[in-house]
Design an enzyme around this catalytic site. Structure first.
Site, PDB file in Angstrom:
ATOM      1  N   SER A 172       5.592  -5.214   8.032  1.00  0.00           N
ATOM      2  CA  SER A 172       5.017  -6.158   8.996  1.00  0.00           C
ATOM      3  C   SER A 172       5.656  -7.539   8.937  1.00  0.00           C
ATOM      4  O   SER A 172       5.001  -8.549   8.650  1.00  0.00           O
ATOM      5  CB  SER A 172       3.506  -6.245   8.794  1.00  0.00           C
ATOM      6  OG  SER A 172       2.964  -4.971   8.987  1.00  0.00           O
ATOM      7  N   ARG A 212       0.820  -1.210   0.000  1.00  0.00           N
ATOM      8  CA  ARG A 212       0.000   0.000   0.000  1.00  0.00           C
ATOM      9  C   ARG A 212       0.851   1.254   0.000  1.00  0.00           C
ATOM     10  O   ARG A 212       1.883   1.314   0.672  1.00  0.00           O
ATOM     11  CB  ARG A 212      -0.904   0.021   1.235  1.00  0.00           C
ATOM     12  CG  ARG A 212      -2.250  -0.606   0.951  1.00  0.00           C
ATOM     13  CD  ARG A 212      -3.023  -0.827   2.219  1.00  0.00           C
ATOM     14  NE  ARG A 212      -2.761  -2.165   2.703  1.00  0.00           N
ATOM     15  CZ  ARG A 212      -3.466  -2.764   3.649  1.00  0.00           C
ATOM     16  NH1 ARG A 212      -4.449  -2.137   4.233  1.00  0.00           N
ATOM     17  NH2 ARG A 212      -3.185  -3.993   4.014  1.00  0.00           N
ATOM     18  N   ASP A 214       2.601  -3.152  11.833  1.00  0.00           N
ATOM     19  CA  ASP A 214       1.209  -2.720  11.660  1.00  0.00           C
ATOM     20  C   ASP A 214       0.502  -2.374  12.971  1.00  0.00           C
ATOM     21  O   ASP A 214      -0.286  -1.436  13.036  1.00  0.00           O
ATOM     22  CB  ASP A 214       0.396  -3.734  10.844  1.00  0.00           C
ATOM     23  CG  ASP A 214       0.623  -5.165  11.257  1.00  0.00           C
ATOM     24  OD1 ASP A 214       1.399  -5.399  12.209  1.00  0.00           O
ATOM     25  OD2 ASP A 214       0.037  -6.065  10.629  1.00  0.00           O
TER      26      ASP A 214
HETATM   27  P1  ADP Z   1      -3.917  -8.484   6.485  1.00  0.00           P
HETATM   28  O1  ADP Z   1      -4.088  -9.122   7.827  1.00  0.00           O
HETATM   29  O2  ADP Z   1      -3.426  -9.455   5.462  1.00  0.00           O
HETATM   30  O3  ADP Z   1      -3.140  -7.221   6.549  1.00  0.00           O
HETATM   31  P2  ADP Z   1      -6.675  -7.645   6.637  1.00  0.00           P
HETATM   32  O4  ADP Z   1      -6.494  -6.911   7.898  1.00  0.00           O
HETATM   33  O5  ADP Z   1      -7.521  -7.021   5.590  1.00  0.00           O
HETATM   34  O6  ADP Z   1      -5.349  -8.044   5.927  1.00  0.00           O
HETATM   35  O7  ADP Z   1      -7.317  -9.044   7.044  1.00  0.00           O
HETATM   36  C1  ADP Z   1      -7.579  -9.979   6.070  1.00  0.00           C
HETATM   37  C2  ADP Z   1      -7.992 -11.255   6.761  1.00  0.00           C
HETATM   38  O8  ADP Z   1      -9.182 -11.028   7.505  1.00  0.00           O
HETATM   39  C3  ADP Z   1      -8.294 -12.339   5.779  1.00  0.00           C
HETATM   40  O9  ADP Z   1      -7.161 -13.176   5.630  1.00  0.00           O
HETATM   41  C4  ADP Z   1      -9.424 -13.100   6.417  1.00  0.00           C
HETATM   42  O10 ADP Z   1      -8.905 -14.149   7.174  1.00  0.00           O
HETATM   43  C5  ADP Z   1     -10.060 -12.118   7.360  1.00  0.00           C
HETATM   44  N1  ADP Z   1     -11.323 -11.624   6.788  1.00  0.00           N
HETATM   45  C6  ADP Z   1     -11.493 -10.677   5.860  1.00  0.00           C
HETATM   46  N2  ADP Z   1     -12.816 -10.489   5.590  1.00  0.00           N
HETATM   47  C7  ADP Z   1     -13.480 -11.362   6.368  1.00  0.00           C
HETATM   48  C8  ADP Z   1     -14.852 -11.672   6.562  1.00  0.00           C
HETATM   49  N3  ADP Z   1     -15.819 -11.070   5.898  1.00  0.00           N
HETATM   50  N4  ADP Z   1     -15.140 -12.606   7.466  1.00  0.00           N
HETATM   51  C9  ADP Z   1     -14.184 -13.236   8.146  1.00  0.00           C
HETATM   52  N5  ADP Z   1     -12.882 -13.001   7.996  1.00  0.00           N
HETATM   53  C10 ADP Z   1     -12.527 -12.076   7.133  1.00  0.00           C
HETATM   54 MG    MG Z   2      -2.953  -5.753   7.907  1.00  0.00          MG
END
Ligand code: ADP
Ligand code: MG
Length: 514
Positions: free
Chosen positions: A174, A108, A227
């Site tokens: 991260s 990002r 993060d």
């Molecule tokens: P990251 O942790 O990769 O930085 P995010 O904070 O966007 O990214 O989290 C993404 C994770 O959150 C996904 O891997 C999934 O496990 C979970 N997630 C995303 N949307 C949903 C949802 N609608 N319901 C349940 N879990 C979700």
């Molecule tokens: Mg994240």
């Protein structure tokens, strides 16, 4: 009645008895199959249960482990890493700042315009997937890609390179990093599919800074953060009572503001504010009080990092769907209520957490979403309604446990810093009794699991209230900080701006003080 008639009547009676016997037999067998599955569920539910008494044990264990991790290097599974952030944004920051965020497959780029008085005047974010081949190439190739993307982002936002000359840049990275100052740190190891060997133990900021100059961008990387620290920074920008931050997405982590003199392993640590943000790396927390099931043991044994990240494996989005898949697999082996055993049931991660959440939150009367996901993800077809309900129940057990354990972790942090209404801990021991006055306390939360999965969020919020009790709970506020991880590092670049008042001391300075 003639002989023929009599024979016919007897024949019919025998046949109906036989049919009745077959039907009864079938019903008995089907009942037995059902009972076997119910037994699997009951056993799972029992082992995974999180009554408030057990959660309080987890709270105490978390606080004690935090203390141990601060007492000595390697003193706990909690790394309790120094971040050199002692100066959190307070809303007075002004100007335009950029930030980069690498945490997984998406990268990002951010630009924020701060107007003082806790105001964000402008905010642009761009997401870009990192090409697969760069995740295993060389550090130079990866950072050239990052630097070039930043150059294009700056230009797309209507600026020329010379307009950003000398500007401060926040960098959210991260992956596990051993920081030596706010703006330097070496990579401990790669995770999440990255494997660039020449990067390990190199200074991450130096790599970025060199790539920026190769591409002709004269910007200064002012803050290297992970993060959770970014989330804490954004939380504090909006609300100065924010003392901790938690990320619950693909993985999970937390950080909090600690007194510098409590960081026993780094005696003589001096900061202008008297505090320092500690990156707990709490995904690796472990305690015998955690309700571990046979499914967790198998998941861990088959993972790429056995005996590692035990707390994360019970809580975060990467794993919840897979725990559900394992329970369904076990049931399918015990009984044919899911039809013939689908080969998909032995494949790791075929049931994603968002799919599992969609089943859990299915509000159609006949659970048609559950049926569809069982078909699409697991090749399981035509299951009756009562089996679909069973699947929803499995999702509920897994999610409830995850959310309640995360809640216990949060209260553990509050206990460590004396914000849970109890007497806290001293010298690594939990003290009983109540403390004096309770202060308003905010915890910033970020991550897809918490923000997008409503039932998870509700269970977590409810459990925090339950553990704290109704007298203390109103003082503790959980606040969502969307995109906190990225925006927060831009804010840290602002509040620790090289033109401004950078006050953290590097390890070298600390050593001199000693
Ligand atoms: P990251 O942790 O990769 O930085 P995010 O904070 O966007 O990214 O989290 C993404 C994770 O959150 C996904 O891997 C999934 O496990 C979970 N997630 C995303 N949307 C949903 C949802 N609608 N319901 C349940 N879990 C979700
Ligand atoms: Mg994240």
């Amino acid at each position: 009645m003639g002989k023929v008639g009599l024979g016919l009547a007897v024949g019919c009676a025998v046949a109906s008895c036989a049919i009745a016997a077959v039907m009864v037999g079938r019903r008995v067998r089907s009942r037995r199959r059902w009972l076997r599955v119910v037994r699997v569920l009951d056993e799972f539910e029992e082992t995974a249960s999180t009554p408030v008494g057990r959660l309080r044990q987890v709270v105490d264990a978390m606080a004690v482990e935090m203390h141990a991790g601060l007492a000595s290097e390697g003193g706990s599974k909690l790394k309790m890493l120094l971040t050199f952030v002692d100066n959190l944004p307070d809303g007075s920051e002004n100007g335009t700042y950029y930030a980069l965020h690498i945490g997984g497959t998406n990268f990002r780029l951010l630009r924020i315009q701060l107007g003082g008085q806790r105001s964000i005047l402008g905010h642009d974010v761009e997401r870009k997937p990192i090409p697969q081949h760069l995740m295993t190439s060389t550090s130079e190739e990866l950072f050239d890609f990052i630097a070039l993307s930043l150059k294009e982002f700056i230009e797309r936002n209507g600026n020329k390179n010379n307009q950003v000359r000398g500007k401060d840049l926040g960098f959210t990275f991260s992956f596990p990093v051993k920081q030596t100052s706010l703006s330097s740190g070496t990579l401990i190891k790669w995770t999440k599919g990255f494997a660039i060997q020449d990067m390990v133990e190199k200074d991450v900021v130096e790599c970025l800074q060199k790539a920026l100059s190769r591409i002709g961008i004269d910007m200064n990387v002012a803050a290297l953060v992970n993060d959770s620290v970014g989330t804490l920074a954004l939380g504090h920008f909006y609300d100065k009572d924010t003392v901790a931050a938690v990320v619950i997405g693909t993985g999970t982590n937390a950080c909090y503001l600690e007194r510098a003199d409590a960081v026993i392993k780094c005696q003589g640590l001096l900061t202008a504010s008297g505090g320092m943000v500690i990156n707990m790396e709490w995904g690796n927390f472990w305690s015998s009080h955690l309700p571990r099931t046979s499914y967790d043991i198998d998941l861990d044994a088959e993972s790429q990092n056995p005996n590692d990240q035990g707390f994360e494996k019970m809580i975060s989005g990467m794993y919840l769907g897979d725990i559900v898949r394992r329970v369904i697999h076990k049931m399918s082996l015990e009984s044919d209520i899911f039809g013939p055993v689908s080969s998909k049931l032995s494949a790791r991660f075929v049931l994603s957490t968002p799919s599992m959440a969609a089943m859990h939150e299915d509000d159609t009367p006949n659970l048609s979403e559950v049926a569809k996901i069982l078909e699409d993800s697991l090749d399981i077809y035509n299951v009756p309604l009562k089996v679909r309900k069973l699947v929803v129940k499995i999702c509920d057990v897994v999610t409830r446990r995850a959310a309640r354990l995360a809640a216990a972790g949060i209260v553990g942090i509050l206990k460590k810093i004396g914000r849970d209404g109890t007497a806290g801990i001293t010298s690594g021991r939990v003290k009983s009794g109540k403390s004096g006055k309770m202060r308003r306390t905010v915890v910033a939360i970020e991550g897809g699991l918490y923000t997008s999965y409503t039932i998870f969020r509700e269970y977590l919020n409810e459990a925090v209230g339950e553990i704290l009790g109704e007298e203390i709970a109103p003082f503790v506020i959980l606040k969502v900080m969307e995109d906190g991880s990225g925006i927060g590092s831009a804010m840290l670049a602002a509040s620790n701006s090289s033109q401004g008042q950078s006050q953290s001391q590097s390890v070298d300075t600390v050593v001199q003080v000693l």
